[in-house]
Enzyme design. Structure first.
Site, PDB file in Angstrom:
ATOM      1  N   ARG A  72      20.443 -44.415 -34.276  1.00 10.55           N
ATOM      2  CA  ARG A  72      21.063 -43.236 -33.668  1.00 10.55           C
ATOM      3  C   ARG A  72      20.910 -42.022 -34.585  1.00 10.55           C
ATOM      4  O   ARG A  72      20.931 -40.883 -34.142  1.00 10.55           O
ATOM      5  CB  ARG A  72      22.548 -43.487 -33.375  1.00 10.55           C
ATOM      6  CG  ARG A  72      23.120 -42.493 -32.359  1.00 10.55           C
ATOM      7  CD  ARG A  72      24.627 -42.624 -32.163  1.00 10.55           C
ATOM      8  NE  ARG A  72      25.357 -42.124 -33.305  1.00 10.55           N
ATOM      9  CZ  ARG A  72      26.163 -42.835 -34.087  1.00 10.55           C
ATOM     10  NH1 ARG A  72      26.369 -44.118 -33.848  1.00 10.55           N
ATOM     11  NH2 ARG A  72      26.773 -42.286 -35.116  1.00 10.55           N
ATOM     12  N   TYR A 126      17.448 -22.019 -15.749  1.00  6.43           N
ATOM     13  CA  TYR A 126      17.398 -23.368 -15.172  1.00  6.43           C
ATOM     14  C   TYR A 126      18.815 -23.718 -14.703  1.00  6.43           C
ATOM     15  O   TYR A 126      19.799 -23.430 -15.404  1.00  6.43           O
ATOM     16  CB  TYR A 126      16.914 -24.348 -16.240  1.00  6.43           C
ATOM     17  CG  TYR A 126      16.930 -25.777 -15.780  1.00  6.43           C
ATOM     18  CD1 TYR A 126      15.968 -26.250 -14.897  1.00  6.43           C
ATOM     19  CD2 TYR A 126      17.915 -26.647 -16.221  1.00  6.43           C
ATOM     20  CE1 TYR A 126      15.997 -27.564 -14.468  1.00  6.43           C
ATOM     21  CE2 TYR A 126      17.940 -27.961 -15.794  1.00  6.43           C
ATOM     22  CZ  TYR A 126      16.983 -28.407 -14.913  1.00  6.43           C
ATOM     23  OH  TYR A 126      17.010 -29.705 -14.485  1.00  6.43           O
ATOM     24  N   ASP A 202      13.829 -21.044 -24.117  1.00  6.68           N
ATOM     25  CA  ASP A 202      13.424 -22.217 -23.342  1.00  6.68           C
ATOM     26  C   ASP A 202      11.980 -21.957 -22.914  1.00  6.68           C
ATOM     27  O   ASP A 202      11.719 -21.121 -22.054  1.00  6.68           O
ATOM     28  CB  ASP A 202      14.358 -22.391 -22.125  1.00  6.68           C
ATOM     29  CG  ASP A 202      14.008 -23.640 -21.311  1.00  6.68           C
ATOM     30  OD1 ASP A 202      12.837 -24.061 -21.332  1.00  6.68           O
ATOM     31  OD2 ASP A 202      14.909 -24.168 -20.631  1.00  6.68           O
ATOM     32  N   LYS A 227       8.655 -32.158 -18.520  1.00  4.47           N
ATOM     33  CA  LYS A 227       7.715 -31.369 -17.732  1.00  4.47           C
ATOM     34  C   LYS A 227       6.303 -31.463 -18.332  1.00  4.47           C
ATOM     35  O   LYS A 227       5.740 -32.531 -18.329  1.00  4.47           O
ATOM     36  CB  LYS A 227       8.234 -29.933 -17.620  1.00  4.47           C
ATOM     37  CG  LYS A 227       9.749 -29.834 -17.314  1.00  4.47           C
ATOM     38  CD  LYS A 227      10.122 -30.412 -15.954  1.00  4.47           C
ATOM     39  CE  LYS A 227      11.623 -30.604 -15.774  1.00  4.47           C
ATOM     40  NZ  LYS A 227      12.462 -29.447 -15.989  1.00  4.47           N
TER      41      LYS A 227
HETATM   42  C1  LIG Z   1      13.825 -29.284 -16.333  1.00  2.00           C
HETATM   43  C2  LIG Z   1      14.235 -28.120 -17.153  1.00  2.00           C
HETATM   44  C3  LIG Z   1      15.323 -28.202 -18.035  1.00  2.00           C
HETATM   45  C4  LIG Z   1      16.155 -29.464 -18.163  1.00  2.00           C
HETATM   46  O1  LIG Z   1      15.431 -30.515 -18.709  1.00  2.00           O
HETATM   47  P1  LIG Z   1      15.773 -32.073 -18.440  1.00  2.00           P
HETATM   48  O2  LIG Z   1      14.695 -32.766 -19.193  1.00  2.00           O
HETATM   49  O3  LIG Z   1      15.743 -32.305 -16.987  1.00  2.00           O
HETATM   50  O4  LIG Z   1      17.126 -32.311 -19.027  1.00  2.00           O
HETATM   51  C5  LIG Z   1      15.624 -27.086 -18.784  1.00  2.00           C
HETATM   52  N1  LIG Z   1      14.922 -25.941 -18.665  1.00  2.00           N
HETATM   53  C6  LIG Z   1      13.889 -25.817 -17.829  1.00  2.00           C
HETATM   54  C7  LIG Z   1      13.154 -24.523 -17.748  1.00  2.00           C
HETATM   55  C8  LIG Z   1      13.509 -26.904 -17.035  1.00  2.00           C
HETATM   56  O5  LIG Z   1      12.479 -26.765 -16.184  1.00  2.00           O
END
Ligand SMILES: *Cc1c(COP(=O)(O)O)cnc(C)c1O
Length: 421
Positions: A72, A126, A202, A227
């Protein structure tokens, strides 16, 4: 290979040559998976030292190999992945992997925000991040100030004038409108106040291949590795990267407490995807550009939102100065509203109606009733999300087949009578 040597080659090379030493995995050419929950110490003294370093009571010495303790806290697959991913993010010196993008974002925000502090962020975000910031953190006494993406003066003012701002959180391009924010200008606004807030970006939509926030002055880059990094819609993961390891240190400390480190098997899977990220994103972006340009001007479509099609001069300037390529996400706004959007989605044969993005398969969704259904009518209007919008993530299929699929599906869409344009 040392980090310095790896910096002399291009990212596509470095990702295959740095961060993994086959000698530590019985000569295996690719990393092995280490599923152990606990690690055997080389001596009681080494155990004491490992706990001193892991808890931050004593600093690690450069080049020192401290014993692993417990999975962890840290494990070999996380270490390998964190070393290899550095090659892909220009300017990054430290990375931490999490078991989802939201885990990375939540841990970053909890590391830098305390009751009474404020966060300035672009809008729309998001959906999960928006909810976290605007609802959950609010209950903890953290004030959120949102600025419409593209409103550069508004962002500058909010950063300079919001009392107690500790975090500036930017998503660019915005989801699903693709509106861009000038990262350099935001970083300069942040640098002009004291104490300087942490600038978090992000970078899920265009990074790591096409947008490099550290070059523009960001402090922390966050990813949903679910993604493009993962690329096959079969893994949930998140990454935080920093230019200065000290900025990442509080996230690492919280990750131990929250228990949200990425698991060894997931690290191993994600690791195997890194060498093809640039390859996939290049192909996806080229196909998306061809399709977006071909759909632009279709009689059933009011607008195609895509960086290469920006009409606004300022948006176009940001795109060209900040991004290498336009990426593989676009949003089409159908003239017939929600009904047209649903009819279009129903008629698609190759592209699948699903949320998420960045995978090798093409996906399409209706943001207003899915990813952004948590937005109030006011929030959607503020963020520019309309009921005729369909967001598309282009995969690696042949673009001509995808374009034919979209054109065929558009035949199922009623075009409302309106003034001839
Ligand atoms: C999908 C996404 C997230 C969240 O990510 P998870 O892996 O689903 O927790 C955050 N920001 C953006 C721009 C996303 O497309």
């Amino acid at each position: 290979m040392s980090k310095n040597e790896s910096k002399q080659v291009h990212p596509e090379t470095a990702v295959l040559t740095s961060g993994f030493d086959p000698r530590l995995s019985v000569g295996s050419a690719r990393p092995a998976v280490f599923r152990s929950s606990t690690y055997v110490f080389s001596s009681p003294e080494a155990a004491e030292r490992a706990f001193d370093v892991a808890t931050g009571r004593k600093p690690a010495i450069a080049g020192e190999h401290v014993d692993l303790i417990y999975a962890r806290i840290n494990h070999p697959n996380a270490q390998i992945l964190e070393e290899q991913i550095l090659a892909l993010e220009t300017g990054a010196t430290a990375a931490a992997v999490f078991n989802s993008g939201m885990a990375a974002i939540m841990t970053a925000l909890m590391a830098y925000l305390r009751p009474g502090d404020a966060i300035v962020h672009t809008s729309p975000l998001y959906g999960g991040t928006e909810h976290l910031v605007e609802e959950y953190l609010k209950e903890w006494g953290i004030r959120a100030v949102e600025v419409r993406a593209g409103d550069q003066d508004g962002l500058d003012r909010a950063i300079r004038e919001t009392p107690g701002v500790k975090v500036v959180f930017i998503e660019t391009p915005a989801n699903p409108t693709l509106v861009m924010t000038d990262l350099r200008a935001a970083a300069e606004s942040a640098a002009s106040i004291s104490p300087k807030p942490v600038v978090m970006v992000d970078n899920t939509f265009l990074g790591p291949a096409f947008q490099h926030p550290f070059v523009q002055g960001a402090d922390l880059v966050l990813y949903s590795a679910t993604k493009y990094l993962g690329g096959f819609s079969d893994i949930i993961g998140g990454v935080a990267l920093a230019k200065d390891p000290a900025v990442l240190a509080p996230l690492r400390a919280l990750r131990v407490l929250f228990g949200n480190i990425m698991q060894p098997d997931e690290c191993w899977i994600l690791d195997s995807r890194l060498p093809t990220v640039t390859l996939r994103m290049n192909r996806q972006s080229k196909s998306a550009q061809r399709i977006a340009e071909a759909l632009d001007g279709h009689p059933a479509i009011a607008r195609v939102l895509y960086p290469a099609l920006f009409e606004d001069a300022e948006q176009s300037r940001i795109f060209h100065s900040q991004c290498d390529f336009p990426g593989a996400m676009f949003t089409i706004e159908l003239k017939g509203g929600k009904q047209a959007a649903f009819d279009f989605l129903r008629a698609l044969k190759i592209a699948r109606n699903a949320v998420s993005l960045g995978g090798v398969e093409t996906l399409a969704c209706h943001p207003l009733t899915t990813t952004h259904s948590g937005f109030s009518a006011e929030e959607s209007a503020f963020a520019g999300i309309t009921d005729g919008m369909v967001r598309v993530s282009i995969g690696i299929e042949d673009w001509r087949d995808l374009l034919a699929d979209f054109e065929e599906a558009l035949k199922a869409v009623q075009v409302p009578p309106g003034p001839a344009s």
